[in-house]
Write a protein that holds these residues in place. Structure first.
Motif, PDB file in Angstrom:
ATOM      1  N   GLY A 347       0.812  -1.223   0.000  1.00 53.47           N
ATOM      2  CA  GLY A 347       0.000   0.000   0.000  1.00 53.47           C
ATOM      3  C   GLY A 347       0.833   1.254   0.000  1.00 53.47           C
ATOM      4  N   ASP A 348       2.112   1.113   0.337  1.00 55.22           N
ATOM      5  CA  ASP A 348       2.984   2.284   0.384  1.00 55.22           C
ATOM      6  C   ASP A 348       3.741   2.512  -0.910  1.00 55.22           C
ATOM      7  N   TYR A 349       3.608   1.574  -1.852  1.00 57.77           N
ATOM      8  CA  TYR A 349       4.314   1.733  -3.121  1.00 57.77           C
ATOM      9  C   TYR A 349       3.624   2.782  -3.996  1.00 57.77           C
ATOM     10  N   GLU A 350       4.457   3.421  -4.795  1.00 58.74           N
ATOM     11  CA  GLU A 350       3.918   4.265  -5.860  1.00 58.74           C
ATOM     12  C   GLU A 350       3.582   3.301  -6.997  1.00 58.74           C
ATOM     13  N   GLU A 351       3.391   3.831  -8.185  1.00 60.27           N
ATOM     14  CA  GLU A 351       3.087   2.942  -9.309  1.00 60.27           C
ATOM     15  C   GLU A 351       4.197   1.916  -9.440  1.00 60.27           C
ATOM     16  N   ASP A 352       3.788   0.663  -9.583  1.00 61.09           N
ATOM     17  CA  ASP A 352       4.758  -0.435  -9.608  1.00 61.09           C
ATOM     18  C   ASP A 352       4.726  -1.137 -10.956  1.00 61.09           C
ATOM     19  N   ILE A 353       5.739  -1.975 -11.182  1.00 60.48           N
ATOM     20  CA  ILE A 353       5.827  -2.732 -12.430  1.00 60.48           C
ATOM     21  C   ILE A 353       6.080  -4.184 -12.086  1.00 60.48           C
ATOM     22  N   ALA A 354       5.285  -5.076 -12.634  1.00 56.59           N
ATOM     23  CA  ALA A 354       5.480  -6.498 -12.397  1.00 56.59           C
ATOM     24  C   ALA A 354       6.831  -6.938 -12.953  1.00 56.59           C
ATOM     25  N   LEU A 355       7.472  -7.864 -12.255  1.00 59.97           N
ATOM     26  CA  LEU A 355       8.797  -8.326 -12.692  1.00 59.97           C
ATOM     27  C   LEU A 355       8.770  -8.931 -14.091  1.00 59.97           C
ATOM     28  N   ASP A 356       7.647  -9.544 -14.435  1.00 62.01           N
ATOM     29  CA  ASP A 356       7.544 -10.150 -15.769  1.00 62.01           C
ATOM     30  C   ASP A 356       7.708  -9.114 -16.882  1.00 62.01           C
ATOM     31  N   GLU A 357       7.442  -7.830 -16.566  1.00 61.85           N
ATOM     32  CA  GLU A 357       7.580  -6.769 -17.561  1.00 61.85           C
ATOM     33  C   GLU A 357       9.040  -6.512 -17.927  1.00 61.85           C
ATOM     34  N   PHE A 358       9.966  -7.055 -17.101  1.00 57.22           N
ATOM     35  CA  PHE A 358      11.387  -6.838 -17.365  1.00 57.22           C
ATOM     36  C   PHE A 358      12.003  -8.030 -18.112  1.00 57.22           C
ATOM     37  N   SER A 359      11.167  -8.912 -18.644  1.00 57.21           N
ATOM     38  CA  SER A 359      11.662 -10.133 -19.282  1.00 57.21           C
ATOM     39  C   SER A 359      12.528  -9.879 -20.508  1.00 57.21           C
ATOM     40  N   ASP A 360      12.390  -8.684 -21.121  1.00 55.96           N
ATOM     41  CA  ASP A 360      13.226  -8.389 -22.287  1.00 55.96           C
ATOM     42  C   ASP A 360      14.654  -8.048 -21.884  1.00 55.96           C
ATOM     43  N   GLU A 361      14.861  -7.668 -20.582  1.00 56.68           N
ATOM     44  CA  GLU A 361      16.205  -7.316 -20.119  1.00 56.68           C
ATOM     45  C   GLU A 361      16.752  -8.296 -19.069  1.00 56.68           C
ATOM     46  N   LEU A 362      15.858  -9.008 -18.399  1.00 58.24           N
ATOM     47  CA  LEU A 362      16.288  -9.975 -17.384  1.00 58.24           C
ATOM     48  C   LEU A 362      15.900 -11.379 -17.829  1.00 58.24           C
ATOM     49  N   GLU A 363      16.830 -12.324 -17.631  1.00 54.57           N
ATOM     50  CA  GLU A 363      16.556 -13.701 -18.027  1.00 54.57           C
ATOM     51  C   GLU A 363      15.463 -14.294 -17.140  1.00 54.57           C
ATOM     52  N   ALA A 364      14.744 -15.251 -17.689  1.00 50.74           N
ATOM     53  CA  ALA A 364      13.593 -15.837 -16.989  1.00 50.74           C
ATOM     54  C   ALA A 364      13.992 -16.481 -15.665  1.00 50.74           C
ATOM     55  N   TRP A 365      15.150 -17.156 -15.624  1.00 46.09           N
ATOM     56  CA  TRP A 365      15.549 -17.849 -14.395  1.00 46.09           C
ATOM     57  C   TRP A 365      15.870 -16.866 -13.266  1.00 46.09           C
ATOM     58  N   ILE A 366      16.354 -15.654 -13.654  1.00 44.12           N
ATOM     59  CA  ILE A 366      16.630 -14.626 -12.635  1.00 44.12           C
ATOM     60  C   ILE A 366      15.312 -14.136 -12.035  1.00 44.12           C
ATOM     61  N   ILE A 367      14.321 -13.902 -12.908  1.00 38.68           N
ATOM     62  CA  ILE A 367      12.998 -13.476 -12.439  1.00 38.68           C
ATOM     63  C   ILE A 367      12.383 -14.550 -11.531  1.00 38.68           C
ATOM     64  N   ASP A 368      12.568 -15.825 -11.898  1.00 39.37           N
ATOM     65  CA  ASP A 368      12.029 -16.929 -11.092  1.00 39.37           C
ATOM     66  C   ASP A 368      12.679 -16.978  -9.710  1.00 39.37           C
ATOM     67  N   GLU A 369      13.984 -16.730  -9.660  1.00 42.21           N
ATOM     68  CA  GLU A 369      14.688 -16.731  -8.378  1.00 42.21           C
ATOM     69  C   GLU A 369      14.142 -15.645  -7.454  1.00 42.21           C
ATOM     70  N   LEU A 370      13.878 -14.465  -8.045  1.00 41.73           N
ATOM     71  CA  LEU A 370      13.347 -13.349  -7.245  1.00 41.73           C
ATOM     72  C   LEU A 370      11.922 -13.650  -6.776  1.00 41.73           C
ATOM     73  N   LYS A 371      11.157 -14.290  -7.629  1.00 35.38           N
ATOM     74  CA  LYS A 371       9.779 -14.620  -7.252  1.00 35.38           C
ATOM     75  C   LYS A 371       9.736 -15.659  -6.128  1.00 35.38           C
ATOM     76  N   LYS A 372      10.745 -16.532  -6.081  1.00 38.37           N
ATOM     77  CA  LYS A 372      10.772 -17.564  -5.052  1.00 38.37           C
ATOM     78  C   LYS A 372      10.815 -16.974  -3.649  1.00 38.37           C
ATOM     79  N   ILE A 373      11.376 -15.785  -3.527  1.00 37.61           N
ATOM     80  CA  ILE A 373      11.442 -15.162  -2.198  1.00 37.61           C
ATOM     81  C   ILE A 373      10.402 -14.052  -2.066  1.00 37.61           C
ATOM     82  N   GLY A 374       9.401 -14.087  -2.926  1.00 42.97           N
ATOM     83  CA  GLY A 374       8.275 -13.163  -2.791  1.00 42.97           C
ATOM     84  C   GLY A 374       8.446 -11.818  -3.457  1.00 42.97           C
ATOM     85  N   LEU A 375       9.501 -11.652  -4.249  1.00 43.81           N
ATOM     86  CA  LEU A 375       9.732 -10.378  -4.937  1.00 43.81           C
ATOM     87  C   LEU A 375       9.172 -10.482  -6.351  1.00 43.81           C
ATOM     88  N   ASP A 376       7.954  -9.981  -6.539  1.00 45.87           N
ATOM     89  CA  ASP A 376       7.327 -10.121  -7.858  1.00 45.87           C
ATOM     90  C   ASP A 376       7.080  -8.792  -8.565  1.00 45.87           C
TER      91      ASP A 376
END
Length: 431
Positions: A347-376
């Motif tokens: 609730g304290d965040y300003e406009e946010d961007i889902a991690l999946d939106e960074f798939s063109d610059e970040l590899e899928a396995w990196i995004i998956d690792e971040l999601k595993k610890i709740g960072l989405d």
């Protein structure tokens, strides 16, 4: 060396080691019978008479007289008639011959060996007594005096001048000892190394803190309050979960004492270690919330299958939850037995961007690792320190730095676009 000197010197040595009289007599007789067996093969027909107080020793050899032509003359308890009559001319076959054997008859070498054996037996007995004594005291507090301090450990003498060891790793980091200082510690473990007992003390073990609480809080000693769990970063911070079996007793208040009187004594002994005492509960959510004290949580998500908890807090509470050097979050995780992940409240965040939106610059396995610890989301990632992400994921430090750079660039680009749009709108309005 005559028997008087040998026995008196041994008795004095044994008494200095607090060896009781029956044990002392048993050792003496056993050693002398060993001497007899070495010289005469068997000791069954020998009588050993000891008087420890006077230092007297009498050894008698008993044998039956047999005919000179008998086949038994070589038995250890038989003596030919001719040999017996040299002792007493009127001896006859079938009678018993009793001879006194002097200590000197065994030879100087055997006597010196007996003396060394006696001393060694007492030392073995002393070592066994030391091992048994401290084996029964594992987990208990003892007091001692610092005798020697080395870089890796300190040598402590107890009241009986037994040597105990306090390793550097079992000391509180702020401990500084000099010869002659008094020290209290808990008996951590007792080991046998090369036949010698080694008693290892600890001031860093949770058991030391538990025993200190028992000494300062009568309700714990009496069993009205029980300590459910203790976790520590020695000298820095500790968390203690307590529970009362009497509804009329506040376990936290009893442990803290009037104006902190009880807990202050414990804190002083632990070199000002910060101690959080919390009320234990079977309600896992409430227990986790209390474990993260003094931080106040907004919400949490518990995944019992993975053993992880995601807790959400307002921005000003995040640093409290993590603590200096991450000590608070580490201890809380160990206290509840689950890995706790801390996030800023969505609730304290300003406009946010889902991690999946960074798939063109970040590899899928990196995004998956971040999601595993709740960072989405992007802002969820930026809310956590780089060190924390490295610790909680399989990502390398350089990879995490790249992730931060990509996400920051995206948000900075959006802010610039927003500023330009606002400037353009303001210009149009002015025209």
């Amino acid at each position: 060396m005559n028997s008087n000197v040998l026995i008196e010197s041994f008795a004095e040595f044994a008494r200095s080691k607090n060896i009781d009289r029956p044990t002392m007599m048993s050792i003496l007789e056993d050693v002398f019978r060993t001497m007899i067996r070495k010289k005469y093969t068997d000791d069954a027909n020998f009588d050993v008479i000891l008087n420890v107080d006077k230092g007297d020793l009498e050894i008698y050899r008993n044998r039956e007289i047999v005919d000179d032509d008998s086949e038994d003359i070589w038995d250890h308890d038989k003596i030919p008639l001719a040999e017996a009559q040299k002792i007493e001319p009127d001896f006859e076959v079938g009678e018993q011959v009793t001879e006194e054997v002097k200590l000197e008859d065994f030879g100087r070498r055997a006597v010196l060996m007996a003396r060394q054996t006696l001393i060694q037996r007492v030392k073995d007995l002393e070592r066994d007594h030391l091992y048994q004594t401290y084996k029964d005291q594992v987990g208990e507090i003892i007091a001692g005096e610092v005798y020697q301090v080395w870089s890796r450990e300190a040598l402590i003498l107890d009241k009986d001048e037994n040597e105990l060891v306090l390793p550097k790793g079992e000391q509180i980091p702020k401990d500084r000892y000099r010869k002659g200082d008094s020290v209290r510690a808990v008996v951590h473990k007792v080991e046998i190394i090369n036949g010698t007992p080694k008693i290892i003390l600890s001031r860093a073990a949770p058991a030391f803190l538990e025993r200190l609480f028992e000494q300062e809080v009568p309700e714990i000693y009496d069993g009205l309050i029980t300590i459910k769990n203790i976790v520590r970063e020695p000298g820095e911070r500790a968390k203690v979960a307590v529970e009362s079996y009497d509804d009329r007793i506040d376990p936290v208040g009893a442990c803290v004492g009037m104006k902190g009187s009880r807990i202050h004594a414990v804190v002083r002994e632990l070199e000002n270690e910060n101690i959080d005492v919390i009320n234990y509960t079977d309600n896992l959510e409430l227990y986790i919330a209390r474990a993260l004290s003094p931080a106040k949580l907004t919400s949490m998500k518990i995944n019992e299958q993975t053993g992880r908890v995601s807790v959400f807090l307002k921005p000003d509470q995040v640093s409290l939850a993590i603590g200096r050097g991450g000590a608070n979050i580490k201890l809380a995780s160990r206290l509840v037995g689950m890995e706790i992940d801390v996030f800023r409240d969505a609730g304290d965040y300003e406009e946010d961007i889902a991690l999946d939106e960074f798939s063109d610059e970040l590899e899928a396995w990196i995004i998956d690792e971040l999601k595993k610890i709740g960072l989405d989301t992007g802002r969820a990632v930026l809310a956590v320190s780089k060190e924390d992400i490295v610790r909680r994921t399989e990502l390398e430090e350089e990879t995490v730095e790249d992730v931060f750079r990509v996400i920051r660039n995206e948000f900075e680009g959006e802010e610039e676009s927003t500023d330009e749009a606002e400037t353009s709108t303001a210009s149009d309005n002015a025209q």
